[in-house]
Design an enzyme around this catalytic site. Sequence first.
Site, short mmCIF file in Angstrom:
data_model
loop_
_atom_site.label_atom_id
_atom_site.label_comp_id
_atom_site.label_asym_id
_atom_site.label_seq_id
_atom_site.Cartn_x
_atom_site.Cartn_y
_atom_site.Cartn_z
N THR A 77 -25.53 40.50 -20.37
CA THR A 77 -24.32 39.71 -20.16
C THR A 77 -24.50 38.70 -19.04
OG1 THR A 77 -22.91 41.51 -20.95
CG2 THR A 77 -21.85 39.81 -19.63
N CYS A 78 -25.21 39.12 -18.00
CA CYS A 78 -25.44 38.24 -16.86
C CYS A 78 -26.24 37.01 -17.26
CB CYS A 78 -26.17 38.99 -15.75
SG CYS A 78 -25.37 40.55 -15.27
N SER A 79 -27.22 37.21 -18.15
CA SER A 79 -28.11 36.12 -18.54
C SER A 79 -27.54 35.26 -19.66
CB SER A 79 -29.47 36.69 -18.98
OG SER A 79 -30.12 37.33 -17.90
#
Length: 246
Positions: free
Chosen positions: A53-55
Amino acid sequence: MSEGRFKSKEGEKVPSVTFQCREGESWVTKTTEEIFANKNVVVFSLPGAFTPTCSSTHLPRYNALAKKFAKHGIDDIVCMSVNDTFVMNAWSADQEAENVTVIPDGNGEFTDGMGMLVDKADLGFGKRSWRYSMLVKDGVVDKMFIEPDVPGDPFEVSDADTMLSYIAPDEVTNAPVAIITKPGCPFCTKAKALLTEKGFDYEELVLGKDATLTSLSAISGRETVPQIFIGGKHIGGSDDLEAYFS
């Protein structure tokens, strides 16, 4: 505002912490005073660099909307994570996130001081940050968006669009855009120029570097470039993009 374990720090000063950072071949220290003093700074914190999700969403969207934030008086956008500086630098380079300042809270001191340190030992992560975002004005927390205290890794309120809507409710943002291209393609150049003309920032995936013909076909159902996606919807090629805007 979240309930449960995580309490808002609105109205309070951010923790005073010194971060060990790597710039080129040298070690440098950065303090919270240097990062926040006399500035309006947006901070978003996440469980870890290179995680899905962060990327795929969290970092790229803040990077894409950086000009919008700057337009409304934001001096810097900071991504904070309980990772070391080598990991954060490599992730930033991989993401081409030149509009976001990555800060390695390697010891978790800042995150702990914010009351956002969580145990993710079940994933082999150790202590990491809960996902949240905040607007900091001259070192004081003006607004926090804390993800709900539910199992897993919720991502509902700490996103870039929510923060921008708080700072500038009337600001209009475009949907995220991705375009698959190949070097020397005149139709790709034409499509990118049209996106720029219409005020759309885009992520470019280049055949031979970021994508293959197999992935192009699998994703778009076509074998020609460019292929443009807007807001998760496949628009098509250069002519299709012209038709979309008309």
